[in-house]
Every structure is written in C-alpha cells, then in structure tokens.
Design a protein around this motif. Structure first.
Motif, mmCIF file in Angstrom:
data_model
loop_
_atom_site.group_PDB
_atom_site.id
_atom_site.type_symbol
_atom_site.label_atom_id
_atom_site.label_comp_id
_atom_site.label_asym_id
_atom_site.label_seq_id
_atom_site.Cartn_x
_atom_site.Cartn_y
_atom_site.Cartn_z
ATOM 1 N N PHE A 101 2.211 1.438 -6.519
ATOM 2 C CA PHE A 101 3.662 1.673 -6.539
ATOM 3 C C PHE A 101 4.351 0.886 -5.434
ATOM 4 C CE2 PHE A 101 7.463 3.918 -5.223
ATOM 5 C CZ PHE A 101 8.112 4.131 -6.441
ATOM 6 N N ILE A 102 3.853 1.000 -4.216
ATOM 7 C CA ILE A 102 4.480 0.320 -3.076
ATOM 8 C C ILE A 102 4.412 -1.195 -3.237
ATOM 9 C CG2 ILE A 102 4.259 -0.127 -0.592
ATOM 10 C CD1 ILE A 102 3.452 2.841 -0.294
ATOM 11 N N GLY A 103 3.265 -1.692 -3.669
ATOM 12 C CA GLY A 103 3.120 -3.136 -3.856
ATOM 13 C C GLY A 103 4.073 -3.690 -4.891
ATOM 14 N N ALA A 132 7.647 -3.579 -3.650
ATOM 15 C CA ALA A 132 7.910 -4.621 -2.656
ATOM 16 C C ALA A 132 8.248 -5.965 -3.293
ATOM 17 C CB ALA A 132 6.700 -4.784 -1.735
ATOM 18 N N ILE A 133 7.762 -6.200 -4.507
ATOM 19 C CA ILE A 133 8.069 -7.481 -5.150
ATOM 20 C C ILE A 133 9.226 -7.384 -6.138
ATOM 21 C CG2 ILE A 133 5.770 -8.432 -4.814
ATOM 22 C CD1 ILE A 133 5.200 -7.838 -7.769
ATOM 23 N N GLY A 134 9.904 -6.220 -6.151
ATOM 24 C CA GLY A 134 11.155 -6.123 -6.893
ATOM 25 C C GLY A 134 11.137 -5.312 -8.177
ATOM 26 N N PHE A 135 10.048 -4.632 -8.493
ATOM 27 C CA PHE A 135 10.044 -3.801 -9.688
ATOM 28 C C PHE A 135 10.922 -2.577 -9.445
ATOM 29 C CE2 PHE A 135 5.611 -4.967 -11.587
ATOM 30 C CZ PHE A 135 5.977 -6.296 -11.602
ATOM 31 N N GLY A 152 1.470 1.465 -10.789
ATOM 32 C CA GLY A 152 0.570 2.298 -9.991
ATOM 33 C C GLY A 152 -0.409 3.060 -10.866
ATOM 34 N N ILE A 153 0.057 3.539 -11.997
ATOM 35 C CA ILE A 153 -0.817 4.263 -12.925
ATOM 36 C C ILE A 153 -1.840 3.321 -13.554
ATOM 37 C CG2 ILE A 153 -0.860 5.496 -15.130
ATOM 38 C CD1 ILE A 153 1.921 6.656 -14.273
ATOM 39 N N LYS A 182 -4.576 5.043 -4.946
ATOM 40 C CA LYS A 182 -4.408 3.927 -5.880
ATOM 41 C C LYS A 182 -2.994 3.907 -6.451
ATOM 42 C CE LYS A 182 -9.109 3.342 -7.547
ATOM 43 N NZ LYS A 182 -9.920 3.275 -8.761
ATOM 44 N N LEU A 183 -2.504 5.075 -6.842
ATOM 45 C CA LEU A 183 -1.162 5.174 -7.408
ATOM 46 C C LEU A 183 -0.109 4.748 -6.393
ATOM 47 C CD1 LEU A 183 0.739 6.156 -9.710
ATOM 48 C CD2 LEU A 183 0.676 8.392 -8.634
ATOM 49 N N ILE A 184 -0.199 5.258 -5.194
ATOM 50 C CA ILE A 184 0.784 4.940 -4.154
ATOM 51 C C ILE A 184 0.699 3.467 -3.756
ATOM 52 C CG2 ILE A 184 1.425 5.396 -1.744
ATOM 53 C CD1 ILE A 184 0.562 8.358 -2.324
#
Length: 93
Positions: A15-17, A20-23, A32-33, A10-12
């Motif tokens: 995080f990746i999502g 990918a959108i610029g965070f 992610g948390i 869930k965290l990963i």
C-alpha cells in the motif's frame, strides 16, 4: 499471530509503496492485497533455512500456514477492494 503480522506487513508495504508512486487509495489497497500471496521467496528461504538447521520445524510450519492463508484470503480481499473502488469511482470524477 505470526500469520496476521506477516500478511499485514505485506499489505501495508504494498500500500505505502504504491501510494508513494501516485496510486489512489483503492488502487494502493488492491496492490497491497495482490502482493500478499507472493510466497515463492518465502518458501525457498524456508526450505534453505530448514535444510541448514537455522529454522526449526515449528517456525517452518507457521510460515507455511501463513503462505496458505495468504493464498486463500487474497482473492476475497481483492474482490472487496475492486468493489470499493467501483463504488467510489463515480464520486471521484
């Protein structure tokens, strides 16, 4: 082990999502948390699976434990991520 893998996934994924959108890194970590304790879907699926005989009692117990741990651990991890972001924020500007 199941709990650690589920929470890490869930965290990963969060995080990746968000990355990918610029965070930035800290924002992605916080996102992610935040998605870790979102357990409504898991509980519904566990209940349906147990009722249908697809999920045994041992798996059900392990998954409910994962949900409880994610709900208890997430606030502390989020506090850590926010503190980390605040420490790195002045250096980034």
């Amino acid at each position: 082990m199941v709990t650690l893998l589920a929470l890490s996934g869930k965290l990963i994924g969060g995080f990746i999502g968000s990355k990918a959108i610029g965070f930035n890194f800290c924002e992605s970590l916080a996102f992610g948390i935040v998605v870790m304790p979102r357990a409504g879907i898991e509980l519904v699926m566990l209940t349906i699976g147990t009722g249908a005989g697809i999920i045994d009692q041992e798996t059900f117990s392990a998954m409910v434990f994962m949900v409880i741990v994610s709900i208890l651990v997430s606030p502390s991890l989020l506090k850590f991520a926010i503190k980390t972001e605040r420490k790195t924020e002045p250096a980034m500007k």
